[in-house]
Design a protein around this motif. Structure first.
Motif, PDB file in Angstrom:
ATOM      1  N   ASP A 129       0.858  -1.191   0.000  1.00 56.97           N
ATOM      2  CA  ASP A 129       0.000   0.000   0.000  1.00 56.97           C
ATOM      3  C   ASP A 129       0.895   1.242   0.000  1.00 56.97           C
ATOM      4  O   ASP A 129       1.670   1.457   0.927  1.00 56.97           O
ATOM      5  CB  ASP A 129      -0.914  -0.015   1.236  1.00 56.97           C
ATOM      6  CG  ASP A 129      -1.875   1.170   1.226  1.00 56.97           C
ATOM      7  OD1 ASP A 129      -2.140   1.699   0.137  1.00 56.97           O
ATOM      8  OD2 ASP A 129      -2.339   1.562   2.315  1.00 56.97           O
ATOM      9  N   GLN A 130       0.764   2.044  -1.057  1.00 53.82           N
ATOM     10  CA  GLN A 130       1.650   3.202  -1.236  1.00 53.82           C
ATOM     11  C   GLN A 130       0.963   4.526  -0.927  1.00 53.82           C
ATOM     12  O   GLN A 130       1.572   5.585  -1.082  1.00 53.82           O
ATOM     13  CB  GLN A 130       2.176   3.220  -2.680  1.00 53.82           C
ATOM     14  CG  GLN A 130       2.975   1.989  -3.042  1.00 53.82           C
ATOM     15  CD  GLN A 130       3.115   1.800  -4.541  1.00 53.82           C
ATOM     16  OE1 GLN A 130       2.707   2.650  -5.318  1.00 53.82           O
ATOM     17  NE2 GLN A 130       3.695   0.675  -4.950  1.00 53.82           N
ATOM     18  N   THR A 131      -0.274   4.491  -0.487  1.00 54.49           N
ATOM     19  CA  THR A 131      -1.035   5.735  -0.274  1.00 54.49           C
ATOM     20  C   THR A 131      -0.431   6.608   0.826  1.00 54.49           C
ATOM     21  O   THR A 131      -0.389   7.831   0.704  1.00 54.49           O
ATOM     22  CB  THR A 131      -2.498   5.416   0.076  1.00 54.49           C
ATOM     23  OG1 THR A 131      -2.520   4.469   1.164  1.00 54.49           O
ATOM     24  CG2 THR A 131      -3.231   4.836  -1.111  1.00 54.49           C
ATOM     25  N   SER A 132       0.058   5.982   1.916  1.00 55.49           N
ATOM     26  CA  SER A 132       0.627   6.774   3.022  1.00 55.49           C
ATOM     27  C   SER A 132       1.922   7.463   2.587  1.00 55.49           C
ATOM     28  O   SER A 132       2.177   8.611   2.960  1.00 55.49           O
ATOM     29  CB  SER A 132       0.886   5.886   4.238  1.00 55.49           C
ATOM     30  OG  SER A 132       1.741   4.814   3.893  1.00 55.49           O
ATOM     31  N   LEU A 133       2.742   6.773   1.773  1.00 59.53           N
ATOM     32  CA  LEU A 133       3.972   7.387   1.255  1.00 59.53           C
ATOM     33  C   LEU A 133       3.644   8.581   0.362  1.00 59.53           C
ATOM     34  O   LEU A 133       4.302   9.622   0.438  1.00 59.53           O
ATOM     35  CB  LEU A 133       4.790   6.364   0.462  1.00 59.53           C
ATOM     36  CG  LEU A 133       5.617   5.344   1.240  1.00 59.53           C
ATOM     37  CD1 LEU A 133       6.278   4.366   0.278  1.00 59.53           C
ATOM     38  CD2 LEU A 133       6.684   6.007   2.091  1.00 59.53           C
ATOM     39  N   GLU A 134       2.634   8.428  -0.481  1.00 56.18           N
ATOM     40  CA  GLU A 134       2.239   9.512  -1.388  1.00 56.18           C
ATOM     41  C   GLU A 134       1.659  10.689  -0.597  1.00 56.18           C
ATOM     42  O   GLU A 134       1.868  11.847  -0.962  1.00 56.18           O
ATOM     43  CB  GLU A 134       1.232   8.983  -2.408  1.00 56.18           C
ATOM     44  CG  GLU A 134       1.870   8.040  -3.416  1.00 56.18           C
ATOM     45  CD  GLU A 134       0.859   7.243  -4.236  1.00 56.18           C
ATOM     46  OE1 GLU A 134      -0.367   7.459  -4.035  1.00 56.18           O
ATOM     47  OE2 GLU A 134       1.288   6.419  -5.053  1.00 56.18           O
ATOM     48  N   PHE A 135       0.963  10.396   0.509  1.00 55.91           N
ATOM     49  CA  PHE A 135       0.428  11.459   1.372  1.00 55.91           C
ATOM     50  C   PHE A 135       1.571  12.247   2.014  1.00 55.91           C
ATOM     51  O   PHE A 135       1.568  13.487   1.999  1.00 55.91           O
ATOM     52  CB  PHE A 135      -0.474  10.851   2.446  1.00 55.91           C
ATOM     53  CG  PHE A 135      -0.842  11.819   3.544  1.00 55.91           C
ATOM     54  CD1 PHE A 135      -1.777  12.813   3.326  1.00 55.91           C
ATOM     55  CD2 PHE A 135      -0.219  11.734   4.797  1.00 55.91           C
ATOM     56  CE1 PHE A 135      -2.104  13.709   4.342  1.00 55.91           C
ATOM     57  CE2 PHE A 135      -0.549  12.623   5.797  1.00 55.91           C
ATOM     58  CZ  PHE A 135      -1.486  13.613   5.571  1.00 55.91           C
ATOM     59  N   PHE A 136       2.563  11.543   2.587  1.00 55.96           N
ATOM     60  CA  PHE A 136       3.712  12.207   3.216  1.00 55.96           C
ATOM     61  C   PHE A 136       4.524  12.993   2.183  1.00 55.96           C
ATOM     62  O   PHE A 136       5.058  14.058   2.483  1.00 55.96           O
ATOM     63  CB  PHE A 136       4.607  11.183   3.906  1.00 55.96           C
ATOM     64  CG  PHE A 136       4.057  10.673   5.211  1.00 55.96           C
ATOM     65  CD1 PHE A 136       3.669  11.538   6.207  1.00 55.96           C
ATOM     66  CD2 PHE A 136       3.926   9.311   5.443  1.00 55.96           C
ATOM     67  CE1 PHE A 136       3.156  11.079   7.414  1.00 55.96           C
ATOM     68  CE2 PHE A 136       3.419   8.834   6.635  1.00 55.96           C
ATOM     69  CZ  PHE A 136       3.021   9.722   7.629  1.00 55.96           C
ATOM     70  N   SER A 137       4.625  12.451   0.961  1.00 51.98           N
ATOM     71  CA  SER A 137       5.373  13.126  -0.103  1.00 51.98           C
ATOM     72  C   SER A 137       4.734  14.470  -0.448  1.00 51.98           C
ATOM     73  O   SER A 137       5.427  15.471  -0.629  1.00 51.98           O
ATOM     74  CB  SER A 137       5.426  12.224  -1.333  1.00 51.98           C
ATOM     75  OG  SER A 137       5.971  12.904  -2.431  1.00 51.98           O
TER      76      SER A 137
END
Length: 298
Positions: A66-74
């Motif tokens: 799940d990459q959504t949290s990384l994209e949110f922090f980015s």
């Protein structure tokens, strides 16, 4: 639309530019990160400063699932690079290095830490904060294997620092060396010492500074060729305009071709001197053979 001037300035900073800002990196600790992974993230943050953000709280996420949290922090921190550290029984001492394109994960590579020597363990002088490193890659795998080639590109992106117009000899004081051999990647960092040599060029010595890592490649998530090509696209304004009749050789010398009309070399003005003066006989030949001398009367 922004409601305040502060919000307007914030949005202007995020707008697309012809010359991009220096890429920032976010260093994120997983929900089950151990002491080794935490120390690695701290040391890489010390090397990467001031173009890095270290998240001290643990974040329960799995980037490969799940990459959504990384994209949110980015998007929140305006970082296009990331380093995620975690630890579990299946994958102990785990690092995931990756980069973003348009706030979406472009590619990421999972690395396992087999040996680690921190900055504190090496009792030598350190480089000042923000020093731009020299990157050296050794090993055929970085040129032969596609995954290692993409890893090399990732590491260059991560550690390169800001673009500079000129280089000062005294500023070349930090070396990051990556070696790929026998399925492992060895990362070593050295401080450059300029010693007296008795001539103009100084004698160079390398002193190990830390951090030092022995890594092994695990899982990979690489972008497709089309998406990777799109991420490398440059705006037309940055591309150098081709100039007609100008060429360069391998040494960087510029050659220009000039187009001229055909010249009559007979009418070319030469240096005026006695030896180059035309004789009467030559003048008569040019005039059609008529002698300038008067004929004697009978």
């Amino acid at each position: 639309k922004p409601k305040t001037k502060r919000a307007k300035r914030f949005l202007e900073k995020r707008e697309p530019k012809l010359k991009e800002n220096t890429k920032n990196a976010m260093l994120i600790k997983g929900g089950n990160a151990n002491l080794t992974v935490t120390e690695v993230l701290k040391d890489i943050y010390a090397v990467k400063k001031p173009f890095a953000v270290l998240y001290k709280k643990k974040n329960i996420t799995r980037p490969f699932e799940d990459q959504t949290s990384l994209e949110f922090f980015s998007k929140k921190s305006d970082c296009s690079l990331f380093l995620f550290g975690s630890h579990n029984k299946k994958r102990p001492n785990n690092l995931i290095i990756g980069r973003m394109f348009d706030y979406h994960v472009l590619d990421m590579i999972e690395l396992g830490i087999e040996k680690f020597v921190s900055l504190k363990d090496v009792k030598n002088s350190k480089c000042p904060e923000g020093t731009k490193p020299m990157l050296i890659f050794a090993g055929d795998m970085f040129d032969v294997n596609e995954e290692y080639r993409r890893l090399k590109s990732l590491l260059i992106d991560f550690f390169r620092g800001p673009s500079v117009p000129s280089i000062r000899l005294a500023g070349l004081e930090y070396v990051l060396h990556f070696t790929a051999v026998d399925g492992k990647i060895y990362m070593r960092s050295y401080k450059v010492l300029l010693k007296k040599s008795g001539c103009k060029i100084p004698r160079i010595e390398l002193e190990e500074m830390g951090p030092s890592l022995d890594l092994v490649m695990r899982r990979t998530h690489l972008a497709s060729d089309d998406l990777y090509k799109l991420s490398l696209k440059q705006p037309k304004a940055l591309k150098p305009k081709k100039k007609k009749n100008i060429s360069h050789d391998v040494f960087g010398t510029t050659y220009g071709r000039i187009h001229m009309q055909k010249q009559d070399l007979g009418k070319l003005q030469t240096r005026k001197m006695k030896g180059l003066k035309k004789r009467p006989a030559e003048n008569s030949a040019e005039d059609g053979g008529v002698s300038p001398k008067k004929s004697k009367s009978a």
